[in-house]
Write a protein that holds these residues in place. Structure first.
Motif, PDB file in Angstrom:
ATOM      1  N   VAL A   1      -1.105   6.967   8.471  1.00  0.00           N
ATOM      2  CA  VAL A   1      -2.530   7.024   8.794  1.00  0.00           C
ATOM      3  C   VAL A   1      -2.736   7.878  10.041  1.00  0.00           C
ATOM      4  O   VAL A   1      -2.097   7.642  11.072  1.00  0.00           O
ATOM      5  N   PHE A   2      -3.641   8.861   9.946  1.00  0.00           N
ATOM      6  CA  PHE A   2      -4.011   9.709  11.084  1.00  0.00           C
ATOM      7  C   PHE A   2      -5.483   9.470  11.391  1.00  0.00           C
ATOM      8  O   PHE A   2      -6.368  10.113  10.817  1.00  0.00           O
TER       9      PHE A   2
ATOM     10  N   ASP B   1       2.016  -3.473   9.667  1.00  0.00           N
ATOM     11  CA  ASP B   1       1.976  -4.050   8.313  1.00  0.00           C
ATOM     12  C   ASP B   1       2.551  -3.100   7.272  1.00  0.00           C
ATOM     13  O   ASP B   1       2.045  -3.012   6.141  1.00  0.00           O
ATOM     14  N   GLY B   2       3.591  -2.352   7.640  1.00  0.00           N
ATOM     15  CA  GLY B   2       4.221  -1.419   6.712  1.00  0.00           C
ATOM     16  C   GLY B   2       3.636  -0.016   6.738  1.00  0.00           C
ATOM     17  O   GLY B   2       4.185   0.902   6.120  1.00  0.00           O
ATOM     18  N   PHE B   3       2.505   0.194   7.438  1.00  0.00           N
ATOM     19  CA  PHE B   3       1.885   1.511   7.560  1.00  0.00           C
ATOM     20  C   PHE B   3       2.442   2.235   8.788  1.00  0.00           C
ATOM     21  O   PHE B   3       2.692   1.614   9.828  1.00  0.00           O
ATOM     22  N   LYS B   4       2.598   3.550   8.680  1.00  0.00           N
ATOM     23  CA  LYS B   4       2.885   4.373   9.843  1.00  0.00           C
ATOM     24  C   LYS B   4       1.536   4.799  10.433  1.00  0.00           C
ATOM     25  O   LYS B   4       0.734   5.441   9.751  1.00  0.00           O
ATOM     26  N   TYR B   5       1.300   4.433  11.659  1.00  0.00           N
ATOM     27  CA  TYR B   5      -0.006   4.644  12.282  1.00  0.00           C
ATOM     28  C   TYR B   5       0.157   5.595  13.457  1.00  0.00           C
ATOM     29  O   TYR B   5       0.900   5.312  14.410  1.00  0.00           O
TER      30      TYR B   5
ATOM     31  N   LYS C   1      -4.990  -2.478  13.408  1.00  0.00           N
ATOM     32  CA  LYS C   1      -5.241  -3.393  12.293  1.00  0.00           C
ATOM     33  C   LYS C   1      -6.662  -3.259  11.725  1.00  0.00           C
ATOM     34  O   LYS C   1      -6.907  -3.599  10.562  1.00  0.00           O
ATOM     35  N   ILE C   2      -7.592  -2.776  12.540  1.00  0.00           N
ATOM     36  CA  ILE C   2      -8.957  -2.562  12.043  1.00  0.00           C
ATOM     37  C   ILE C   2      -8.929  -1.549  10.899  1.00  0.00           C
ATOM     38  O   ILE C   2      -9.663  -1.691   9.910  1.00  0.00           O
ATOM     39  N   ILE C   3      -8.081  -0.532  11.024  1.00  0.00           N
ATOM     40  CA  ILE C   3      -7.991   0.507   9.992  1.00  0.00           C
ATOM     41  C   ILE C   3      -7.132   0.038   8.829  1.00  0.00           C
ATOM     42  O   ILE C   3      -7.527   0.127   7.662  1.00  0.00           O
ATOM     43  N   THR C   4      -5.935  -0.485   9.122  1.00  0.00           N
ATOM     44  CA  THR C   4      -5.012  -0.850   8.039  1.00  0.00           C
ATOM     45  C   THR C   4      -5.529  -2.010   7.196  1.00  0.00           C
ATOM     46  O   THR C   4      -5.204  -2.107   6.007  1.00  0.00           O
ATOM     47  N   ASN C   5      -6.351  -2.880   7.763  1.00  0.00           N
ATOM     48  CA  ASN C   5      -6.870  -4.029   7.009  1.00  0.00           C
ATOM     49  C   ASN C   5      -7.845  -3.622   5.906  1.00  0.00           C
ATOM     50  O   ASN C   5      -8.092  -4.419   4.992  1.00  0.00           O
ATOM     51  N   VAL C   6      -8.427  -2.446   6.003  1.00  0.00           N
ATOM     52  CA  VAL C   6      -9.390  -2.032   4.978  1.00  0.00           C
ATOM     53  C   VAL C   6      -8.783  -1.070   3.968  1.00  0.00           C
ATOM     54  O   VAL C   6      -9.475  -0.601   3.064  1.00  0.00           O
ATOM     55  N   ILE C   7      -7.497  -0.762   4.094  1.00  0.00           N
ATOM     56  CA  ILE C   7      -6.836   0.151   3.162  1.00  0.00           C
ATOM     57  C   ILE C   7      -6.282  -0.642   1.991  1.00  0.00           C
ATOM     58  O   ILE C   7      -5.512  -1.583   2.170  1.00  0.00           O
ATOM     59  N   ASN C   8      -6.683  -0.288   0.777  1.00  0.00           N
ATOM     60  CA  ASN C   8      -6.256  -0.999  -0.422  1.00  0.00           C
ATOM     61  C   ASN C   8      -4.918  -0.509  -0.956  1.00  0.00           C
ATOM     62  O   ASN C   8      -4.253  -1.224  -1.710  1.00  0.00           O
TER      63      ASN C   8
ATOM     64  N   LEU D   1       5.590   8.046  -4.537  1.00  0.00           N
ATOM     65  CA  LEU D   1       4.642   8.931  -3.874  1.00  0.00           C
ATOM     66  C   LEU D   1       4.545   8.548  -2.401  1.00  0.00           C
ATOM     67  O   LEU D   1       4.627   7.371  -2.050  1.00  0.00           O
ATOM     68  N   ASP D   2       4.379   9.539  -1.570  1.00  0.00           N
ATOM     69  CA  ASP D   2       4.034   9.316  -0.169  1.00  0.00           C
ATOM     70  C   ASP D   2       2.566   9.676   0.022  1.00  0.00           C
ATOM     71  O   ASP D   2       2.074  10.638  -0.586  1.00  0.00           O
ATOM     72  N   ALA D   3       1.873   8.903   0.857  1.00  0.00           N
ATOM     73  CA  ALA D   3       0.444   9.128   1.072  1.00  0.00           C
ATOM     74  C   ALA D   3       0.162   9.360   2.541  1.00  0.00           C
ATOM     75  O   ALA D   3       0.650   8.615   3.401  1.00  0.00           O
TER      76      ALA D   3
END
Length: 792
Positions: free
Chosen positions: A268-269, A288-292, A302-309, A351-353
């Motif tokens: 996430v950028f 939570d497993g995301f690279k931020y 967490k404000i950003i990662t919590n809304v990513i499905n 896939l990488d996102a």
């Protein structure tokens, strides 16, 4: 003695009549010279358009819909005409060939002029072939199209005759491509099929079903699945006017089509810059497993990662991809959101996102000068200043501070003297893109983010020569969308305090003579809560409607049901002391106790490409009880005005058969007091149609009224009676024009009453009084409404 010289004078009315006759006559003479036919060569003729005629053996339904589908193929479009002439073509020919790129001649030819559309520009054989293809695409196999050219006085029309055969219908539908590779979603493909037995064959429906299958496949991990590799085989020799449909893959398909993909790494950028697209990863967190990656620490991760499905190490699903885009945009702090998927270098089935988020400016100030036009005919200038902070606590919270002021004057032909009003207000709103509750609520299964609102508002209004009214409101609640077209609004806390001051002797006299109005205007608290449930099917995007053929979605509806309660909790607490005091008070002022139920239902039916029928039914009932004898003035219903009964002045109808304008017992001017009631019934129907490009028209009729629960002796006939209320409805009709500016619609409606409930019962219909030629009738009955947006 000479006889007196006779002098004749035309009366002003005769001169006006002559002007009205001569001027149009001169215009007609000028227009008649603009036919432009004299510029045509010997064998040339203007193309005036085409018509479609159906010939069939027996009755075949659906011909009108089929004709609508065929109309776009009738090309070219003929020149526009005015009373049979072609002024645009005339200017084009008269201008000749301009020698310069600029100048009068060039302006006349290219701006005022229009190139002629001649018969030679039409290709009837090619058009007939296109019409026949479209007819076959809609299942009317073996139908043929012929054409005939009719020319008269250098004007040519083409008549296309369709020999229409009965349509073919589907018999068997087989999805043969569903082998063992696709067992995990084969049931979804079959059960959700848009193709049913005995349906008319329709190529567009088959194509929509292909798109649906691609959506289902991508929701099951087949990231590279593409409906272009799906082919329908139609066998029309299966039976008597029946078709067997088989869906299969092309012979050669890429291996990726049959592969299920997982999402492996997600980065996430949150501060991505479109100008400087370099993505430095020097400050990377694992959340939570995301690279931020957020070097500026603008947001709490967490404000950003919590809304990513889209979740790391999960099967790719298209719906999670779309929900993520929607939810991130719902934060209202990003200008652009983009998700880029690439094949993982570590695993060919993964896939990488990368999620790129470009923020909006955190802080902004907007200054707005506007012209105010209200439904009660108050107009005047207004100023609004808004400060916005889109990320107050680094959690995408939005703080909004508004200051506004306006000076207004009421303009009405049915009132002597203008009424002036001055008001200003301020509000502070804090909006969280999530639920703020004692028990945390978190869900990734919805497309839209909920919103928690906290708002404080203060408004001050002064009606010069009458009174001052101040109101203070504090509210807290939630707004969330269950689906695309279903919305809930729940405000458990909605507290208002209303206080009047600086009352003039004239207004004080009115309050003393009208106890009901005095009770509704008293200083009081409104301590309550409200809930609304809204359905708007015009916003539907579910998988069924998304892939339906265009001609199958003709109707939509809107529903808003609201319940508003006040004073019950406070009253229950205060009753514990068993005091008989009434009304009970909070901080030295009484509070309102009531229940209000309202329902707003609207139905829209598309009659054609350029016309629509819109209807509305509003029913509202409010009842004051316990600590209150009347509903607060600001909570009561009103009828009449630009978004209500347009044939009557704003908020002037009723209650019941009462009419303040004919009340001889009132000595003061009370037109500024809105007539309000406890019960409201209102219905409208409107035929909307296109006139020219952005200009639209409407024909409409409205009916309704308001009533009181209890009889008000100062307003006789205002009480609701179940056996009489239908005979007490006011009604009006009129016409309207609207100009669509894309971002808003400017509306002008002109209406007049056809039923006046305050007249004697057998005299309420006033069709026989309509007289557009009478100045007095126009002054007393014509109502002009200028507004923004549609009335419903």
């Amino acid at each position: 003695m000479k006889p007196p010289i006779k002098r004749y004078r035309f009366s002003s009315s005769i001169l006006i009549i002559l002007k009205r006759i001569i001027k149009p006559a001169l215009i007609l003479v000028l227009i008649s010279g603009c036919t432009a036919t004299k510029f045509l060569k010997e064998n040339e003729s203007f193309y005036t358009g085409a018509k479609i005629k159906f010939q069939s053996e027996g009755k075949i339904s659906g011909q009108k819909r089929l004709e609508t589908k065929l109309e776009p193929y009738l090309l070219p479009k003929p020149n526009g005409t005015v009373l049979g002439s072609r002024p645009g073509v005339w200017f084009y020919y008269v201008a000749g060939t301009p020698k310069k790129k600029k100048g009068l001649r060039n302006f006349v030819k290219n701006k005022l002029g229009k190139p002629p559309v001649l018969l030679t520009d039409a290709a009837p054989k090619k058009t007939a072939t296109a019409l026949q293809a479209e007819i076959n695409n809609n299942g009317y196999f073996r139908s043929t199209v012929s054409y005939e050219i009719k020319t008269k006085r250098k004007k040519s029309t083409i008549l296309y005759t369709v020999n229409l055969q009965r349509p073919y219908r589907l018999r068997n539908i087989d999805y043969d491509f569903l082998d063992t590779t696709y067992l995990n979603f084969s049931r979804a493909v079959i059960n959700g099929s848009l193709l049913k037995e005995k349906q008319r064959y329709q190529l567009e429906r088959l194509q929509k079903d292909q798109e649906r299958i691609e959506e289902v496949a991508k929701n099951n991990g087949y990231y590279y699945f593409d409906d272009r590799y799906l082919l329908f085989d139609a066998d029309s020799s299966a039976g008597k006017r029946e078709v067997d449909i088989t869906l299969n893959f092309e012979r050669k398909i890429p291996p990726k089509i049959t592969r299920v993909y997982k999402v492996r790494n997600i980065t996430v950028f949150p501060n991505y810059n479109l100008v400087d697209s370099t993505t430095t990863v020097s400050d990377t967190l694992m959340v939570d497993g995301f690279k931020y990656v957020d070097n500026g620490k603008t947001f709490r991760p967490k404000i950003i990662t919590n809304v990513i499905n889209v979740i790391p190490d999960s099967v790719y699903r298209r719906i999670n991809h779309e929900y993520t885009l929607s939810r991130l945009m719902s934060l209202k702090t990003f200008k652009f959101v983009n998700i880029k998927f690439t094949e993982s270098k570590e695993d060919s089935s993964s896939l990488d996102a990368n999620i790129y988020l470009t923020p909006l400016l955190k802080k902004s100030i907007r200054f707005q000068v506007e012209g105010v036009s209200k439904s009660n005919n108050f107009v005047g200038p207004g100023v609004e200043l808004t400060f916005t902070n889109r990320n107050l606590f680094r959690g995408a919270e939005m703080l909004q501070l508004k200051l506004n002021t306006a000076y207004e004057t009421q303009i009405s032909r049915q009132q002597s003297g203008a009424l002036n009003s001055f008001e200003y207000g301020t509000s502070i709103g804090l909006y969280f893109p999530r639920f703020i509750t004692p028990i945390p609520i978190r869900s990734r299964s919805t497309k839209y983010l909920p919103q928690t609102q906290f708002k404080v508002t203060y408004n001050f209004q002064e009606r010069l020569r009458y009174y001052r009214l101040a109101s203070f409101n504090v509210s807290a609640g939630y707004i969330w969308r269950e689906t695309t077209y279903r919305t809930h609004e729940l405000f458990p806390a909605d507290v208002s305090y209303v206080k009047k001051s600086k009352i003039s002797a004239e207004f004080d006299s009115l309050l003393r003579n009208n106890p009901t109005l005095a009770n509704s205007f008293q200083n009081q608290f409104i301590i309550g809560s409200r809930y609304s449930f809204i359905i708007n099917t015009q916003l539907r995007e579910d998988i069924v409607t998304k892939y339906e053929p265009r001609d199958s979605r003709k109707s939509n509806f809107y529903f808003n049901g609201t319940i508003d309660l006040s004073g019950n909790i406070v009253n229950a607490i205060q009753r514990l002391d068993k005091s008989e005091e009434k009304p009970k008070e909070v901080m030295g002022s009484p509070y309102s106790q009531y229940m209000i139920l309202s329902s707003d239902f609207r139905y829209y039916y598309q009659l054609g490409k350029k016309s629509k029928l819109a209807t509305r039914l509003f029913v509202g009932v409010g009842h004051a009880y316990g600590n209150s004898d009347n509903l607060p003035y600001i909570k009561q219903f009103a009828s009449g005005g630009s978004n209500s009964l347009r044939a009557f002045p704003a908020r002037s109808v009723g209650p019941g058969i009462y009419n303040v304008r004919t009340d001889t017992t009132i000595k003061t001017n009370t037109y500024f007091i809105d007539q309000r009631g406890d019960i409201k019934l209102e219905a409208s129907v409107e035929y909307r149609f296109d006139i020219y490009k952005a200009l639209k028209g409407a024909l409409f009729a409205d009916a309704g009224n308001i009533w009181l629960w209890n009889e008000d002796t100062s307003r006789p006939g205002s009480k609701f009676k179940k056996d009489q209320f239908m005979s007490e409805l006011a009604a009006g009709t009129g016409v309207g024009i609207r100009y669509d500016f894309n971002f808003f619609i400017l509306r002008l409606d002109v209406a007049f009453p056809i039923r006046k409930p305050y007249l004697e019962e057998n005299e309420r219909w006033v069709f026989d009084e309509i007289d557009f030629g009478s100045k007095d009738w126009r002054k007393q009955n014509l109502i002009f409404n200028i507004a923004i947006g549609y009335p419903f």
